[in-house]
Design a protein around this motif. Structure first.
Motif, PDB file in Angstrom:
ATOM      1  N   PRO A   1      -4.308   4.036  -0.192  1.00 32.64           N
ATOM      2  CA  PRO A   1      -4.496   3.164  -1.353  1.00 32.64           C
ATOM      3  C   PRO A   1      -3.328   2.199  -1.556  1.00 32.64           C
ATOM      4  CG  PRO A   1      -5.097   5.416  -1.899  1.00 32.64           C
ATOM      5  CD  PRO A   1      -4.423   5.473  -0.576  1.00 32.64           C
ATOM      6  N   LEU A   2      -2.107   2.670  -1.319  1.00 27.59           N
ATOM      7  CA  LEU A   2      -0.943   1.806  -1.446  1.00 27.59           C
ATOM      8  C   LEU A   2      -0.972   0.701  -0.387  1.00 27.59           C
ATOM      9  CD1 LEU A   2       1.838   1.211  -2.751  1.00 27.59           C
ATOM     10  CD2 LEU A   2       2.830   2.775  -1.054  1.00 27.59           C
ATOM     11  N   ILE A   3      -1.251   1.075   0.851  1.00 28.56           N
ATOM     12  CA  ILE A   3      -1.318   0.085   1.930  1.00 28.56           C
ATOM     13  C   ILE A   3      -2.373  -0.971   1.621  1.00 28.56           C
ATOM     14  CG2 ILE A   3      -1.964  -0.257   4.351  1.00 28.56           C
ATOM     15  CD1 ILE A   3      -0.711   2.506   4.931  1.00 28.56           C
ATOM     16  N   GLN A   4      -3.537  -0.530   1.185  1.00 31.88           N
ATOM     17  CA  GLN A   4      -4.598  -1.483   0.886  1.00 31.88           C
ATOM     18  C   GLN A   4      -4.212  -2.428  -0.247  1.00 31.88           C
ATOM     19  OE1 GLN A   4      -7.737   1.407   0.241  1.00 31.88           O
ATOM     20  NE2 GLN A   4      -8.625   1.015   2.260  1.00 31.88           N
ATOM     21  N   ALA A   5      -3.547  -1.906  -1.274  1.00 30.52           N
ATOM     22  CA  ALA A   5      -3.127  -2.756  -2.390  1.00 30.52           C
ATOM     23  C   ALA A   5      -2.050  -3.743  -1.961  1.00 30.52           C
ATOM     24  CB  ALA A   5      -2.629  -1.886  -3.538  1.00 30.52           C
ATOM     25  N   LEU A   6      -1.113  -3.286  -1.133  1.00 34.40           N
ATOM     26  CA  LEU A   6      -0.022  -4.159  -0.698  1.00 34.40           C
ATOM     27  C   LEU A   6      -0.501  -5.249   0.263  1.00 34.40           C
ATOM     28  CD1 LEU A   6       2.805  -1.506  -0.258  1.00 34.40           C
ATOM     29  CD2 LEU A   6       2.730  -3.334  -1.971  1.00 34.40           C
ATOM     30  N   CYS A   7      -1.690  -5.072   0.806  1.00 33.68           N
ATOM     31  CA  CYS A   7      -2.257  -6.071   1.716  1.00 33.68           C
ATOM     32  C   CYS A   7      -3.422  -6.832   1.080  1.00 33.68           C
ATOM     33  CB  CYS A   7      -2.733  -5.403   3.009  1.00 33.68           C
ATOM     34  SG  CYS A   7      -1.424  -4.583   3.949  1.00 33.68           S
ATOM     35  N   ALA A   8      -3.637  -6.647  -0.213  1.00 31.06           N
ATOM     36  CA  ALA A   8      -4.812  -7.219  -0.867  1.00 31.06           C
ATOM     37  C   ALA A   8      -4.674  -8.705  -1.162  1.00 31.06           C
ATOM     38  CB  ALA A   8      -5.107  -6.463  -2.165  1.00 31.06           C
ATOM     39  N   GLU A   9      -3.445  -9.199  -1.248  1.00 32.96           N
ATOM     40  CA  GLU A   9      -3.185 -10.617  -1.495  1.00 32.96           C
ATOM     41  C   GLU A   9      -2.100 -11.076  -0.529  1.00 32.96           C
ATOM     42  OE1 GLU A   9      -2.389 -11.256  -5.664  1.00 32.96           O
ATOM     43  OE2 GLU A   9      -4.311 -10.380  -6.286  1.00 32.96           O
TER      44      GLU A   9
ATOM     45  N   ALA B   1       9.575  -5.173  -7.678  1.00 34.30           N
ATOM     46  CA  ALA B   1       9.992  -5.582  -9.021  1.00 34.30           C
ATOM     47  C   ALA B   1       9.639  -4.513 -10.049  1.00 34.30           C
ATOM     48  CB  ALA B   1       9.349  -6.918  -9.386  1.00 34.30           C
ATOM     49  N   ALA B   2       8.472  -3.885  -9.891  1.00 34.90           N
ATOM     50  CA  ALA B   2       8.070  -2.816 -10.811  1.00 34.90           C
ATOM     51  C   ALA B   2       9.001  -1.618 -10.707  1.00 34.90           C
ATOM     52  CB  ALA B   2       6.636  -2.397 -10.516  1.00 34.90           C
ATOM     53  N   GLN B   3       9.626  -1.454  -9.554  1.00 33.71           N
ATOM     54  CA  GLN B   3      10.598  -0.383  -9.365  1.00 33.71           C
ATOM     55  C   GLN B   3      12.000  -0.785  -9.801  1.00 33.71           C
ATOM     56  OE1 GLN B   3       9.691   0.208  -5.080  1.00 33.71           O
ATOM     57  NE2 GLN B   3       9.272   2.337  -5.618  1.00 33.71           N
TER      58      GLN B   3
ATOM     59  N   SER C   1      -0.921  -6.428  -9.746  1.00 27.92           N
ATOM     60  CA  SER C   1       0.397  -5.935 -10.156  1.00 27.92           C
ATOM     61  C   SER C   1       0.266  -4.653 -10.978  1.00 27.92           C
ATOM     62  CB  SER C   1       1.136  -7.006 -10.963  1.00 27.92           C
ATOM     63  OG  SER C   1       1.416  -8.135 -10.159  1.00 27.92           O
ATOM     64  N   GLU C   2      -0.736  -4.623 -11.850  1.00 34.16           N
ATOM     65  CA  GLU C   2      -0.955  -3.411 -12.652  1.00 34.16           C
ATOM     66  C   GLU C   2      -1.399  -2.251 -11.761  1.00 34.16           C
ATOM     67  OE1 GLU C   2      -0.895  -0.796 -15.599  1.00 34.16           O
ATOM     68  OE2 GLU C   2      -0.147  -2.867 -15.713  1.00 34.16           O
ATOM     69  N   ARG C   3      -2.237  -2.538 -10.803  1.00 33.65           N
ATOM     70  CA  ARG C   3      -2.678  -1.496  -9.864  1.00 33.65           C
ATOM     71  C   ARG C   3      -1.494  -0.956  -9.073  1.00 33.65           C
ATOM     72  NH1 ARG C   3      -6.511  -2.776  -4.710  1.00 33.65           N
ATOM     73  NH2 ARG C   3      -6.655  -0.671  -3.825  1.00 33.65           N
ATOM     74  N   LEU C   4      -0.606  -1.835  -8.658  1.00 31.98           N
ATOM     75  CA  LEU C   4       0.578  -1.414  -7.904  1.00 31.98           C
ATOM     76  C   LEU C   4       1.509  -0.561  -8.763  1.00 31.98           C
ATOM     77  CD1 LEU C   4       1.247  -4.701  -5.931  1.00 31.98           C
ATOM     78  CD2 LEU C   4       0.743  -2.467  -4.918  1.00 31.98           C
ATOM     79  N   ARG C   5       1.667  -0.949 -10.016  1.00 34.59           N
ATOM     80  CA  ARG C   5       2.520  -0.151 -10.904  1.00 34.59           C
ATOM     81  C   ARG C   5       1.998   1.281 -11.011  1.00 34.59           C
ATOM     82  NH1 ARG C   5       3.448  -5.104 -13.682  1.00 34.59           N
ATOM     83  NH2 ARG C   5       1.481  -4.926 -14.847  1.00 34.59           N
ATOM     84  N   HIS C   6       0.695   1.426 -11.030  1.00 40.86           N
ATOM     85  CA  HIS C   6       0.099   2.757 -11.078  1.00 40.86           C
ATOM     86  C   HIS C   6       0.325   3.511  -9.757  1.00 40.86           C
ATOM     87  CE1 HIS C   6      -2.762   5.983 -11.845  1.00 40.86           C
ATOM     88  NE2 HIS C   6      -3.346   5.685 -10.703  1.00 40.86           N
TER      89      HIS C   6
END
Length: 285
Positions: A236-244, A255-257, A276-281
């Motif tokens: 899920p993290l990989i997919q989100a980090l490659c989504a845009e 930045a969230a970290q 960004s909200e999805r990544l924070r989660h």
């Protein structure tokens, strides 16, 4: 024996009020070194080199090298004017980098014969090992299997960052055995390693790098069930980090970290609010 194995992080270039944030960059390098990554890539795609002036590129590389210590550092090299690329390689020949990550000349879309001539000319000129960067998504041209096998005969061409998306090419290169195959599409990390690839240059490994290192170690040691479990938690993290477009999502996660400011240089834009909200989660999961 080539060093191009394990998890390599293509380091972002942090900005603060429009300028390179060297303090944040040093902190990132320390983080990844402590996580046990095999090496770093400076001025790769994720580092936004096209948005940096030449002096800024040199400063970013100097900061990464100074903080990396004994950790090997690859340097991204790209262009579509051979003499200019050779001039850059001449500069890098004098710097203690581990090798050059060279992509096909963008926009021109040369023939496969032209690609062989291009990479051979640059590898002849380099005193450092060369990692081929096969990323047709950005260059507009794919390095075909026969081209890669021809280039594998060059003594300084030692590895490939494989973003081809072609499983048959990946497997053929692994079976040939002359080039070390590094996964370049993060979602293909697990299958590349299971087929016999040597590692990955993974932008996603900016976040929870220790988990990516654990994944690599588990698979290298034959603990497939453990490796599969780790990979599934990372998907899920990989997919989100490659989504845009890269590196927008990576910078949003960092930045969230609290590691860097969420700044990119135009025409790159920040990750969307939803992502960004999805990544924070995800980074707290």
């Amino acid at each position: 024996m080539s060093i191009f194995s394990g998890i390599w992080v293509p380091v972002v270039t942090p900005f603060a009020d429009g300028a390179v944030d060297h303090a944040a960059l040093r902190s990132l390098v320390r983080l990844y070194a402590e996580a046990g990554v095999a090496g770093l890539v400076a001025l790769g795609t994720t580092g936004e080199p096209a948005a940096l002036e030449a002096a800024e590129q040199d400063a970013v590389l100097a900061t990464i090298l100074a903080e990396a210590g004994a950790l090997p550092v690859l340097v991204g090299v790209s262009g579509n004017h051979v003499a200019s690329v050779q001039a850059r390689i001449a500069e890098l020949n004098e710097i203690p980098v581990a090798g050059l990550l060279i992509s096909a000349p963008y926009y021109i879309r040369p023939s496969q014969a032209g690609l062989i001539e291009y990479f051979t000319t640059l590898a002849d000129f380099s005193r450092k090992p060369v990692v081929l960067y096969d990323i047709p998504y950005r260059t507009g041209v794919r390095l075909e299997l026969e081209t890669l096998l021809t280039l594998a005969a060059h003594p300084r061409i030692q590895a490939v960052k494989d973003c081809s998306g072609a499983l048959d090419t990946t497997l053929a290169l692994i079976l040939d055995g002359r080039l070390q195959v590094l996964a370049g599409d993060d979602i293909n990390l697990y299958n590349t390693l299971c087929m016999g690839g040597t590692g990955a240059i993974a932008a996603s490994a900016h976040v929870h790098p220790e988990r990516f290192v654990s994944l690599y170690c588990a698979l290298r040691e034959g603990r497939l069930d453990e490796g599969r479990r780790i990979f599934h938690t990372l998907v899920p993290l990989i997919q989100a980090l490659c989504a845009e477009p890269n590196p927008g999502p990576v910078k949003a996660a960092l930045a969230a970290q609290g590691m860097i400011g969420n700044e990119l240089r135009a025409p790159m834009t920040r990750a969307s609010g939803v992502l960004s909200e999805r990544l924070r989660h995800l980074i707290t999961a």
